[in-house]
Design an enzyme around this catalytic site. Structure first.
Site, PDB file in Angstrom:
ATOM      1  N   LYS A 104     115.526  49.226 -20.238  1.00 55.01           N
ATOM      2  CA  LYS A 104     115.632  49.750 -18.884  1.00 55.01           C
ATOM      3  C   LYS A 104     114.228  49.807 -18.299  1.00 55.01           C
ATOM      4  O   LYS A 104     113.338  50.430 -18.875  1.00 55.01           O
ATOM      5  CB  LYS A 104     116.288  51.125 -18.894  1.00 55.01           C
ATOM      6  CG  LYS A 104     117.793  51.076 -19.196  1.00 55.01           C
ATOM      7  CD  LYS A 104     118.425  52.428 -19.065  1.00 55.01           C
ATOM      8  CE  LYS A 104     119.937  52.346 -19.180  1.00 55.01           C
ATOM      9  NZ  LYS A 104     120.574  51.685 -18.021  1.00 55.01           N
ATOM     10  N   LYS A 161     131.991  47.480 -17.128  1.00 53.66           N
ATOM     11  CA  LYS A 161     132.116  48.855 -17.625  1.00 53.66           C
ATOM     12  C   LYS A 161     133.474  49.355 -17.152  1.00 53.66           C
ATOM     13  O   LYS A 161     133.612  49.791 -16.008  1.00 53.66           O
ATOM     14  CB  LYS A 161     130.988  49.732 -17.070  1.00 53.66           C
ATOM     15  CG  LYS A 161     129.608  49.335 -17.564  1.00 53.66           C
ATOM     16  CD  LYS A 161     128.528  50.210 -16.935  1.00 53.66           C
ATOM     17  CE  LYS A 161     127.149  49.850 -17.479  1.00 53.66           C
ATOM     18  NZ  LYS A 161     126.074  50.602 -16.822  1.00 53.66           N
TER      19      LYS A 161
END
Length: 353
Positions: A148, A257
């Site tokens: 990230k 997701k």
């Protein structure tokens, strides 16, 4: 039969930082289904505050209405824009069909014959923290890392990537990046993508903020690094909207997701549409508890995935539920002797609408 739900607060072992927020806790809702035979089945409605399209003031009211409707055998409320509730109810349906609270989708994975490969997730932190996490994941045997980025200085992030590439070339270790929309405007993003490309990056998720389909499409046509969509899919819950988004942006990958992107049914629609357009995909959890993660991992295995998946989030919490999932470095397997979820020790306050 009886459907009830209970709120539950998951606690991170270490603060989880993204470019959007820092998290020490993560709220979720567990749905419990007890049919006439007295067996117990669970699903998880893990609405993600600040991110989910169903992060709305009426979320719990709609959750209660859905449970009430099933208990009274009346028409369900419209759950199109409530993917977290949809996946919870879908999980209960699948586990009840299999007569096992821990078994959602049958496959060689749930028979213990195969396993899944997952990426090693590197959360944001200081440069030193991220360097330590990178080395820990590599030592544990991970050969796909997902970093990230956007939380520290860009030059420091380049140093972290150089550290990885000094140790492993691209054919020995795969690097994925997740920018969470942090690379700025289109020109700045393309400049930074060009700088990052020298590290042989597999893909980058969401280089600019979601909700700019034409700008994202321009980036996808000019980027030296394949682009994956994640947040861009949130709230796009109807087939015509899905088709328009994919055709406008033409990304290289989409990240599914199911808790955020339409549940299992909606997630499969995304996959089918992407496949028709030669767009790659993989599946990632959205910080669910082990109940939701167990269901998502089994769904991924059921679909016959081959790329490393983003499913290694169960160990992030100090108060997670026991699970049948086992991790050995980058390999995730299923313990066939797991007898199902038992939440009796967690002092959940069940609400029956």
């Amino acid at each position: 039969m009886q459907l009830s739900y209970a709120p539950y607060l998951l606690r991170f072992a270490e603060t989880a930082i993204t470019s959007r927020q820092a998290m020490t806790v993560r709220p979720t809702w567990i749905i419990r289904f007890i049919p006439d035979d007295g067996k117990v089945y669970y699903g998880e409605a893990a609405m993600f505050p600040g991110l989910s399209c169903d992060d709305r003031p009426d979320f719990e009211r709609v959750l209660a209405e859905a449970c009430h409707a099933i208990n009274r055998e009346i028409e369900l409320p419209d759950l199109t824009d409530f993917p977290a509730i949809k996946i919870a109810l879908e999980s209960i349906i699948y586990s009840a069909r299999n007569d096992n609270s821990a078994l959602f989708f049958k496959s060689p994975f749930t028979r213990g014959e195969t396993d899944l490969t997952i990426n090693g997730l590197i959360w944001m932190g200081s440069k030193e923290q991220m360097l330590r996490r990178i080395d820990e994941k590599i030592k544990a045997g991970f050969r796909t890392l997902k970093l990230k980025i956007g939380g520290i200085d860009f030059v420091d992030e380049e140093d972290l990537l150089q550290h990885i590439r000094d140790a492993f070339p691209a054919d020995k270790l795969t690097i994925r990046l997740d920018a969470n929309g942090s690379l700025g405007d289109v020109d700045t993003a393309l400049t930074r993508l060009d700088l990052l490309s020298r590290f042989d990056i597999h893909s980058i998720e969401q280089p600019i903020k979601a909700g700019q389909p034409k700008a994202m499409g321009y980036i996808c046509r000019h980027t030296p690094i394949p682009v994956a969509l994640d947040e861009e899919l949130i709230g796009i819950n109807r087939n015509d909207e899905r088709e328009e988004l994919l055709d406008t942006i033409t990304p290289h990958y989409i990240i599914i997701k199911p808790t955020l992107h339409g549940g299992f049914v909606g997630g499969k629609k995304w996959i089918d549409m992407a496949t028709e357009r030669n767009i790659g995909w993989w599946i990632t959890s959205a910080l669910e508890s082990n109940i939701g993660l167990n269901a998502i991992a089994q769904w991924a295995a059921h679909l016959g995935v081959t790329l490393p998946q983003g499913l290694g989030t169960g160990a992030l919490y100090t108060n997670n539920f026991p699970t049948g999932l086992r991790l050995d470095g980058e390999r995730m397997s299923f313990n066939t002797s797991f007898n199902g979820f038992d939440l009796s020790d967690y002092n959940l306050q069940w609400i029956t609408p």
